[in-house]
Design an enzyme around this catalytic site. Structure first.
Site, PDB file in Angstrom:
ATOM      1  N   GLU A  52      23.112  -2.597  20.960  1.00  0.00           N
ATOM      2  CA  GLU A  52      24.522  -2.500  20.583  1.00  0.00           C
ATOM      3  C   GLU A  52      24.668  -2.462  19.065  1.00  0.00           C
ATOM      4  O   GLU A  52      24.025  -3.230  18.347  1.00  0.00           O
ATOM      5  CB  GLU A  52      25.286  -3.711  21.147  1.00  0.00           C
ATOM      6  CG  GLU A  52      26.770  -3.692  20.854  1.00  0.00           C
ATOM      7  CD  GLU A  52      27.503  -4.914  21.387  1.00  0.00           C
ATOM      8  OE1 GLU A  52      28.727  -4.839  21.560  1.00  0.00           O
ATOM      9  OE2 GLU A  52      26.852  -5.952  21.624  1.00  0.00           O
ATOM     10  N   LYS A 132      33.437   0.342  25.184  1.00  0.00           N
ATOM     11  CA  LYS A 132      33.379  -1.034  25.662  1.00  0.00           C
ATOM     12  C   LYS A 132      34.730  -1.467  26.224  1.00  0.00           C
ATOM     13  O   LYS A 132      35.754  -1.387  25.549  1.00  0.00           O
ATOM     14  CB  LYS A 132      32.953  -1.951  24.508  1.00  0.00           C
ATOM     15  CG  LYS A 132      32.620  -3.385  24.897  1.00  0.00           C
ATOM     16  CD  LYS A 132      32.066  -4.121  23.686  1.00  0.00           C
ATOM     17  CE  LYS A 132      31.571  -5.517  24.010  1.00  0.00           C
ATOM     18  NZ  LYS A 132      30.983  -6.179  22.824  1.00  0.00           N
ATOM     19  N   CYS A 183      27.351  -5.137  26.412  1.00  0.00           N
ATOM     20  CA  CYS A 183      27.344  -6.562  26.106  1.00  0.00           C
ATOM     21  C   CYS A 183      28.321  -7.369  26.960  1.00  0.00           C
ATOM     22  O   CYS A 183      28.045  -7.671  28.117  1.00  0.00           O
ATOM     23  CB  CYS A 183      27.588  -6.767  24.613  1.00  0.00           C
ATOM     24  SG  CYS A 183      27.022  -8.383  23.991  1.00  0.00           S
TER      25      CYS A 183
END
Length: 322
Positions: A52, A132, A183
């Site tokens: 990331e 995300k 994440c």
């Protein structure tokens, strides 16, 4: 690939980013080269992965300065507007390898900044992009306080790359259906379950940057739990622990199989983590413990929100052999 098998060699690159964008690109390129050329046993990976925000410091006040435009899937990235992804695409083409290009800050429409993961095929073409969905806004007493929403905008779409026609050029008889998470997304089990149950995922890729507060508590547990929940392989590629301050990444990139077993794990520092994914284990795990057929849909069920967009990469149904 002339020889069909069920094993997919992969390599996860765990590295640190600096305040120098050009240096970040050159260092990432060197690590990717190493991942290809120094594979154990001479078995070159067919799929590479970055962590990331690998092209910038992981800091709320720095994302905008390092943000790059990312075109829509189907674009040739070797001549695209993103210097970071142009590097990745050139390397992918040079070595004939697919790359899950971690995530980078994306300069989006109306001045918005997104944390966006991408997948690049061996021709340097963008196969998929995922913004995300869940921004990392946490305040752990005595630990870490971080608010991605101070500078980032959340995405709106699920992202699943269909294995139909083998866009990653894995050479497998049954190429994986790849789900992208970034994440904090991995902490929401209903998201992964929806992607597996409704969209057929067999492999999840999660570029991540857990920290030294959350990492020791949850990193292994969450990655193994999502693998068990979905009976999928999970690739969790972390940034490396910095030596001179900055965001305290936990490291410990992982490869987890559908049984929840960690089959490869990195340490804290910069390194390449190689593994072989025996994708036949997905069917074996689902046959042995058939939770997919035993859910009580008369009592509960998962469904996407009305109007939910799912990027399933329909544009790849043509010739992806290049």
């Amino acid at each position: 690939m002339s020889e069909m098998c069920s094993a997919l060699p992969v390599a996860l690159v765990q590295l640190c980013a600096t305040e120098d964008a050009a240096l970040n690109r050159s260092q990432a390129e060197a690590w990717l080269e190493r991942a290809v050329l120094e594979a154990p046993g001479g078995v070159r990976p067919r799929l590479l992965m970055l962590p990331e925000v690998w092209n910038a410091p992981y800091a709320v006040d720095r994302f905008a300065a390092f943000a790059e435009p990312i075109p829509q899937p189907g674009a040739d990235l070797t001549h695209g507007p993103s210097p970071s992804l142009a590097m990745v695409a050139s390397l992918a083409r040079r070595h004939g390898v697919a790359v899950i290009a971690g995530s980078i800050p994306e300069q989006g429409e109306a001045g918005r900044i997104y944390n966006t993961a991408t997948v690049v095929d061996p021709r340097g073409v963008l196969l998929a992009k995922h913004r995300k969905l869940h921004l990392f806004d946490v305040d752990v007493p005595g630990g870490i306080c971080f608010r991605e929403s101070d500078s980032l905008t959340a995405g709106e779409d699920l992202t699943v790359l269909s294995g139909s026609s083998d866009p990653l050029r894995t050479g497998l008889q049954e190429p994986p259906n790849l789900g992208l998470l970034i994440c904090y997304d991995i902490r929401f089990p209903e998201l992964a379950l929806l992607m597996q149950q409704r969209h057929g995922c067999t492999l999840f890729a999660c570029p991540a940057a857990f920290n030294t507060t959350t990492g020791p508590r949850h990193w292994h547990l969450v990655m193994r739990a999502r693998a068990i929940d979905t009976q999928c392989f999970v690739l969790a590629c972390s940034s490396a622990r910095p030596q001179g301050g900055g965001y305290p990444s936990y490291g410990h990139s992982l490869v987890v199989d559908p049984w929840g077993t960690v089959i490869a794990e990195a340490g804290e520092g910069e390194q390449v983590l190689h593994a072989q994914l025996d994708l036949s284990q997905v069917a074996l795990a689902r046959q042995a413990i058939p939770t997919g057929n035993q859910r009580r849909q008369d009592v509960y069920r998962l469904s996407g929100a009305p109007g939910l967009s799912v990027h399933e990469a329909a544009f790849m149904k043509g010739d992806c052999a290049g």
